[in-house]
Design an enzyme around this catalytic site. Structure first.
Site, mmCIF file in Angstrom:
data_model
loop_
_atom_site.group_PDB
_atom_site.id
_atom_site.type_symbol
_atom_site.label_atom_id
_atom_site.label_comp_id
_atom_site.label_asym_id
_atom_site.label_seq_id
_atom_site.Cartn_x
_atom_site.Cartn_y
_atom_site.Cartn_z
ATOM 1 N N LYS A 11 116.032 -23.474 -40.753
ATOM 2 C CA LYS A 11 115.544 -22.362 -39.922
ATOM 3 C C LYS A 11 115.244 -22.894 -38.534
ATOM 4 O O LYS A 11 115.071 -24.105 -38.311
ATOM 5 C CB LYS A 11 114.280 -21.734 -40.528
ATOM 6 C CG LYS A 11 113.079 -22.679 -40.644
ATOM 7 C CD LYS A 11 112.260 -22.867 -39.392
ATOM 8 C CE LYS A 11 111.105 -23.850 -39.567
ATOM 9 N NZ LYS A 11 110.445 -24.210 -38.265
ATOM 10 N N ASP A 136 105.382 -23.141 -44.114
ATOM 11 C CA ASP A 136 106.736 -22.621 -43.938
ATOM 12 C C ASP A 136 107.455 -22.345 -45.256
ATOM 13 O O ASP A 136 108.520 -21.714 -45.253
ATOM 14 C CB ASP A 136 107.593 -23.611 -43.127
ATOM 15 C CG ASP A 136 107.239 -23.615 -41.652
ATOM 16 O OD1 ASP A 136 106.401 -22.785 -41.238
ATOM 17 O OD2 ASP A 136 107.791 -24.443 -40.913
#
Length: 277
Positions: A11, A136
């Site tokens: 990401k 995350d």
């Protein structure tokens, strides 16, 4: 038993605003998690001996410190599963680069073992487990790009126009703990709504701190800005430039100075892990 393979996508943070500091020590923040079609690969061999192990350790990382083992241990404790697993990881995402490699490894471990061990936890239960491993991890368990609040774990899936990204690595490691413990880190950026998000109107609040201490990051961003909008992802050290087409990104990648590593990938709305499952 055979080895099952699962992607662990990377990401980037299209922006990262720090809105305050919580009593827990974590930071209140806002970001947009953009999932990528570029992944580590996680191999899992299920066993009946109740043991968890890496087939070969990652250089410099003890098994007990590996988020893959920590994730599997957390799932085993939560579900009281008697199964074991042997893990193999093929790394493509640079470690400590701000691309979420370790968090994605942990998330894929939880999602894959939930299926292979038949533990039948919901996505919400897996996200709660994941949050205990890292802020995350939940976004990779949810498996959709989105706008995030809280410490990054309150995620609202949201689509943006699909872009191509040149990810460049200055080949150095930036400590997330060092960045978030810094006295001069901005912590008062006003909250925004997703409807207010415009790339050019946002920043990465960690970028100035990192650039001041790691000139190679600053130099790489400045080089990329000659060709496209560019920004650091997460707490660094990787940076990215945004392009409308793969062809434009490839032209700049071919010009990238040899001292930097780089690759091209596309933003995706859905995780490759979830698309495969």
């Amino acid at each position: 038993m055979s080895v099952h393979w699962f992607p662990c996508p990377g990401k980037i943070n299209l922006f990262l605003h720090i809105n305050g500091r919580l009593e827990s020590g974590y930071h209140q923040l806002q970001t947009y998690f953009q999932l990528l079609d570029y992944s580590d690969e996680l191999g899992i061999k299920i066993t009946d001996d109740n043991l968890l192990a890496m087939s070969s350790p990652i250089d410099g990382v003890k098994d007990c410190d590996n988020l893959i083992i920590q994730a599997a241990t957390a799932l085993k404790a939560y579900t009281d599963s008697s199964k074991g697993a042997i893990f193999t990881i093929k790394k493509q995402l640079p470690m400590g680069g701000g691309l979420g490699g370790g968090s994605s490894n942990a998330a894929s471990t939880l999602v894959a073992l939930n299926k292979l061990w038949h533990t039948h936890l919901s996505t919400e239960q897996l996200m709660t487990l994941g949050k205990s491993l890292g802020a995350d991890v939940p976004v990779f368990i949810l498996g959709k790009s989105g706008f995030a609040n809280g410490i990054g774990e309150v995620i609202t899936p949201a689509r943006l126009p699909q872009k191509w990204y040149l990810i460049a690595n200055p080949n150095l490691h930036v400590s997330t703990a060092e960045v978030f413990s810094a006295d001069d880190l901005p912590r008062d950026t006003p909250l925004i709504t997703f409807d207010e998000f415009r790339f050019n109107d946002t920043i990465n609040d960690c970028q100035t701190f990192v650039c001041n201490r790691y000139p190679e990051v600053a130099n790489l961003i400045q080089w990329l800005l000659n060709y496209a909008p560019a920004r650091m992802t997460g707490t660094g050290a990787c940076v990215f430039a945004v392009f409308d087409t793969q062809e434009k990104a490839k032209i700049v990648l071919d010009l990238l100075p040899e001292k930097y590593a780089g690759f091209i990938c596309r933003g995706t709305h859905e995780s490759a892990l979830h698309a495969e499952l």
